[in-house]
Scaffold this motif. Structure first.
Motif, short mmCIF file in Angstrom:
data_model
loop_
_atom_site.label_atom_id
_atom_site.label_comp_id
_atom_site.label_asym_id
_atom_site.label_seq_id
_atom_site.Cartn_x
_atom_site.Cartn_y
_atom_site.Cartn_z
N VAL A 109 0.84 -1.19 0.00
CA VAL A 109 0.00 0.00 0.00
C VAL A 109 0.88 1.24 0.00
CG1 VAL A 109 -1.93 -1.13 1.18
CG2 VAL A 109 -0.17 0.01 2.52
N GLN A 110 0.27 2.34 -0.32
CA GLN A 110 0.97 3.62 -0.32
C GLN A 110 1.38 3.98 1.12
OE1 GLN A 110 1.78 5.44 -3.09
NE2 GLN A 110 1.00 3.67 -4.22
N PRO A 111 2.45 4.75 1.30
CA PRO A 111 2.90 5.12 2.64
C PRO A 111 1.82 5.80 3.49
CG PRO A 111 4.58 5.65 1.04
CD PRO A 111 3.38 5.21 0.27
N GLN A 155 0.41 4.34 7.03
CA GLN A 155 0.42 5.13 8.26
C GLN A 155 -0.97 5.14 8.91
OE1 GLN A 155 1.26 9.30 7.76
NE2 GLN A 155 2.15 9.43 9.81
N ARG A 156 -1.98 5.34 8.10
CA ARG A 156 -3.34 5.36 8.63
C ARG A 156 -3.74 3.99 9.18
NH1 ARG A 156 -7.01 7.41 4.03
NH2 ARG A 156 -8.58 7.40 5.66
N LEU A 157 -3.33 2.93 8.49
CA LEU A 157 -3.65 1.58 8.94
C LEU A 157 -2.92 1.26 10.24
CD1 LEU A 157 -5.20 -1.00 8.37
CD2 LEU A 157 -3.32 -1.74 6.91
N LEU A 212 -4.71 3.03 13.01
CA LEU A 212 -5.96 2.33 13.32
C LEU A 212 -5.69 1.07 14.14
CD1 LEU A 212 -9.03 1.97 12.92
CD2 LEU A 212 -8.50 0.79 10.79
N MET A 213 -4.73 0.28 13.71
CA MET A 213 -4.43 -0.98 14.41
C MET A 213 -3.92 -0.72 15.83
SD MET A 213 -5.48 -3.34 12.49
CE MET A 213 -4.87 -4.75 13.39
N SER A 214 -3.23 0.39 16.05
CA SER A 214 -2.73 0.69 17.39
C SER A 214 -3.88 1.06 18.34
CB SER A 214 -1.71 1.82 17.35
OG SER A 214 -2.34 3.06 17.06
N GLN A 215 -5.01 1.45 17.79
CA GLN A 215 -6.17 1.83 18.60
C GLN A 215 -7.11 0.67 18.86
OE1 GLN A 215 -7.89 5.03 16.35
NE2 GLN A 215 -6.14 6.38 16.67
N VAL A 216 -6.88 -0.45 18.20
CA VAL A 216 -7.75 -1.61 18.33
C VAL A 216 -7.29 -2.47 19.51
CG1 VAL A 216 -8.49 -3.74 17.21
CG2 VAL A 216 -8.30 -1.64 15.88
N ALA A 217 -8.20 -2.69 20.43
CA ALA A 217 -7.87 -3.50 21.61
C ALA A 217 -7.81 -4.99 21.27
CB ALA A 217 -8.89 -3.25 22.72
N ASP A 218 -8.71 -5.43 20.41
CA ASP A 218 -8.80 -6.86 20.07
C ASP A 218 -8.67 -7.02 18.56
OD1 ASP A 218 -9.40 -9.53 19.75
OD2 ASP A 218 -11.40 -9.40 20.64
N GLN A 219 -7.49 -7.40 18.11
CA GLN A 219 -7.24 -7.52 16.67
C GLN A 219 -8.04 -8.65 16.04
OE1 GLN A 219 -3.01 -7.57 16.00
NE2 GLN A 219 -2.79 -5.41 16.56
N GLU A 220 -8.34 -9.68 16.80
CA GLU A 220 -9.15 -10.79 16.29
C GLU A 220 -10.55 -10.28 15.92
OE1 GLU A 220 -10.50 -14.54 15.10
OE2 GLU A 220 -8.46 -13.90 15.49
#
Length: 102
Positions: A8-10, A14-16, A19-27
């Motif tokens: 993906v583009q940089p 960065q946005r992804l 987002l993933m850092s804010q997700v408590a449960d990645q599953e």
């Protein structure tokens, strides 16, 4: 555990990551992404079926029968037939993608 490599583009990366850092449960997040895609495919399939129904009523023929004839060259290349065959191919593709996700 799954590790993904995305091309993906940089800015998207960065946005992804944010987002993933804010997700408590990645599953749960991953399941929700898949559920969303399944929902969108089902919605697309429904809309395609509604569009195909118009052609089926107009030409008094099931899409499967029409497409078989179209592929065999029995049906000509009029604009309606080209559109009908394209819609039918999209339906089949979406159904295949849905089946792979369920």
């Amino acid at each position: 555990m799954l590790s993904l490599q995305l091309d993906v583009q940089p800015a998207t990366e960065q946005r992804l990551r944010r987002l993933m850092s804010q997700v408590a449960d990645q599953e749960t997040f991953a399941r929700n992404v898949i559920a969303f895609q399944v929902h969108e495919l089902k919605r697309g399939i429904l809309n395609l079926r509604l569009d195909l129904k118009k052609f089926e009523e107009q030409y008094q023929m099931l899409s499967e029968v029409f497409y078989s004839q179209f592929e065999q060259g029995v049906a000509d290349d009029r604009e309606d037939y080209m559109l009908w065959s394209g819609l039918y191919e999209m339906l089949r593709d979406n159904q295949q993608r849905l089946q792979e996700l369920q």
